[in-house]
Every structure is written in structure tokens, then in C-alpha cells.
Design a protein around this motif. Structure first.
Motif, short mmCIF file in Angstrom:
data_model
loop_
_atom_site.label_atom_id
_atom_site.label_comp_id
_atom_site.label_asym_id
_atom_site.label_seq_id
_atom_site.Cartn_x
_atom_site.Cartn_y
_atom_site.Cartn_z
N LEU A 74 0.69 -9.89 -0.38
CA LEU A 74 1.52 -10.85 -1.11
C LEU A 74 0.95 -12.26 -1.05
CD1 LEU A 74 5.14 -9.68 -0.24
CD2 LEU A 74 3.74 -9.11 -2.23
N CYS A 75 0.07 -12.55 -0.12
CA CYS A 75 -0.53 -13.89 -0.07
C CYS A 75 -1.90 -13.83 -0.75
CB CYS A 75 -0.61 -14.44 1.35
SG CYS A 75 -2.07 -14.02 2.29
N SER A 76 -2.29 -14.92 -1.37
CA SER A 76 -3.51 -14.95 -2.19
C SER A 76 -4.77 -14.63 -1.39
CB SER A 76 -3.65 -16.31 -2.88
OG SER A 76 -3.69 -17.35 -1.92
N PHE A 77 -4.83 -15.04 -0.14
CA PHE A 77 -6.00 -14.75 0.68
C PHE A 77 -6.18 -13.25 0.86
CE2 PHE A 77 -7.81 -13.67 4.79
CZ PHE A 77 -9.08 -14.23 4.65
N VAL A 78 -5.10 -12.55 1.19
CA VAL A 78 -5.18 -11.10 1.42
C VAL A 78 -5.47 -10.37 0.11
CG1 VAL A 78 -3.95 -9.06 2.28
CG2 VAL A 78 -3.72 -11.26 3.46
N VAL A 79 -4.90 -10.82 -0.99
CA VAL A 79 -5.19 -10.23 -2.29
C VAL A 79 -6.69 -10.30 -2.57
CG1 VAL A 79 -4.90 -10.51 -4.79
CG2 VAL A 79 -2.91 -10.65 -3.29
N ALA A 80 -7.26 -11.48 -2.41
CA ALA A 80 -8.69 -11.68 -2.68
C ALA A 80 -9.57 -10.86 -1.73
CB ALA A 80 -9.04 -13.16 -2.57
N ALA A 81 -9.22 -10.82 -0.46
CA ALA A 81 -10.01 -10.07 0.52
C ALA A 81 -9.98 -8.58 0.20
CB ALA A 81 -9.50 -10.33 1.93
N MET A 82 -8.84 -8.05 -0.20
CA MET A 82 -8.73 -6.64 -0.52
C MET A 82 -9.51 -6.29 -1.78
SD MET A 82 -4.90 -5.40 0.45
CE MET A 82 -4.70 -4.57 2.03
N GLU A 83 -9.60 -7.21 -2.71
CA GLU A 83 -10.37 -6.97 -3.93
C GLU A 83 -11.86 -6.87 -3.62
OE1 GLU A 83 -9.38 -10.08 -6.68
OE2 GLU A 83 -7.39 -9.24 -7.07
N LYS A 84 -12.32 -7.59 -2.61
CA LYS A 84 -13.75 -7.64 -2.27
C LYS A 84 -14.21 -6.54 -1.32
CE LYS A 84 -13.85 -12.67 -2.60
NZ LYS A 84 -13.97 -13.90 -1.84
N ASP A 85 -13.32 -5.94 -0.57
CA ASP A 85 -13.72 -5.05 0.52
C ASP A 85 -13.06 -3.67 0.39
OD1 ASP A 85 -13.82 -3.69 3.06
OD2 ASP A 85 -14.26 -5.61 4.02
N GLU A 86 -13.89 -2.66 0.20
CA GLU A 86 -13.39 -1.29 0.01
C GLU A 86 -12.58 -0.80 1.22
OE1 GLU A 86 -12.37 2.34 -1.37
OE2 GLU A 86 -13.23 0.71 -2.53
N THR A 87 -13.01 -1.15 2.44
CA THR A 87 -12.29 -0.68 3.63
C THR A 87 -10.88 -1.25 3.68
OG1 THR A 87 -13.18 -2.43 5.07
CG2 THR A 87 -14.40 -0.34 4.97
N LEU A 88 -10.71 -2.48 3.18
CA LEU A 88 -9.38 -3.06 3.11
C LEU A 88 -8.59 -2.48 1.94
CD1 LEU A 88 -10.10 -6.81 3.90
CD2 LEU A 88 -9.05 -5.12 5.41
N ARG A 89 -9.26 -2.23 0.83
CA ARG A 89 -8.57 -1.65 -0.34
C ARG A 89 -7.94 -0.31 -0.01
NH1 ARG A 89 -12.67 -3.65 -3.50
NH2 ARG A 89 -13.80 -1.68 -3.55
N GLN A 90 -8.53 0.43 0.91
CA GLN A 90 -7.98 1.73 1.30
C GLN A 90 -6.61 1.59 1.96
OE1 GLN A 90 -11.00 3.47 3.75
NE2 GLN A 90 -12.40 3.77 2.02
#
Length: 93
Positions: A74-90
Motif C-alpha cells: 500500500l505504500c509507494s516504496f513497497v509497490v516500486a520494490a515489488m515491481e523491480k524484484d521477482e522474489t518480492l513479487r512472489q
């Protein structure tokens, strides 16, 4: 730099303190069964550019993995980080 966990599996935060002052934090709360929402990330100007936000998110992600939780960004930092990193996107809810 020591990252401390305050709270429970469903509500809390990971913080970095200097004395009694919080210099950085990532806050999460219960969203639904098996899901926590990352609602806020803040890093003090004195720590900017050191990857502190990512270190806090990594600790949150580790907790989520260990407990079979998904993270709703829900916060912009976590949104951006998840878009960049497959391990976080999982972990994305």
C-alpha cells in the motif's frame, strides 16, 4: 545497524533507532487471512541512499515467508520494490 521488530505477525513495524529516536521504519497491519498490508515506509534523511528502506522491507518479507503470509503493498516504496524484484513479487497479495 540493528533492525528491531515491534508488534505481532498481524500488526507492527520494523524499526531502526538511535537512542530513543526512530530513524527508519516499515509499518504493516492485518489485511485479511494470510495477508498483511505494508502501509508506510519512512527513512530519515541522515540514512538516505544506504538501502535502509530495502533492508526493512527484506525483514518484513522474511517474516512473511516464514509465516506463509502475503504482502499487500500500500505504500509507494513497497509497490516500486515489488515491481523491480521477482522474489518480492512472489509475496504480493
Amino acid at each position: 545497524m540493528n533492525i528491531e521488530h515491534e508488534g505481532t505477525l498481524t500488526d507492527g513495524r520494523f524499526v531502526i533507532r538511535q537512542m530513543d529516536t526512530i530513524l527508519a521504519e516499515i509499518v504493516y497491519e492485518h489485511h485479511s487471512t494470510g495477508t498483511i498490508a505494508a502501509t508506510h515506509t519512512r527513512v530519515d534523511e541522515s540514512l538516505k541512499g544506504q538501502g535502509i528502506g530495502r533492508k526493512l522491507l527484506d525483514r518484513l518479507a522474511d517474516m512473511a515467508r516464514e509465516n506463509n503470509l502475503k504482502i499487500l503493498p500500500l505504500c509507494s516504496f513497497v509497490v516500486a520494490a515489488m515491481e523491480k524484484d521477482e522474489t518480492l513479487r512472489q509475496l504480493k497479495a
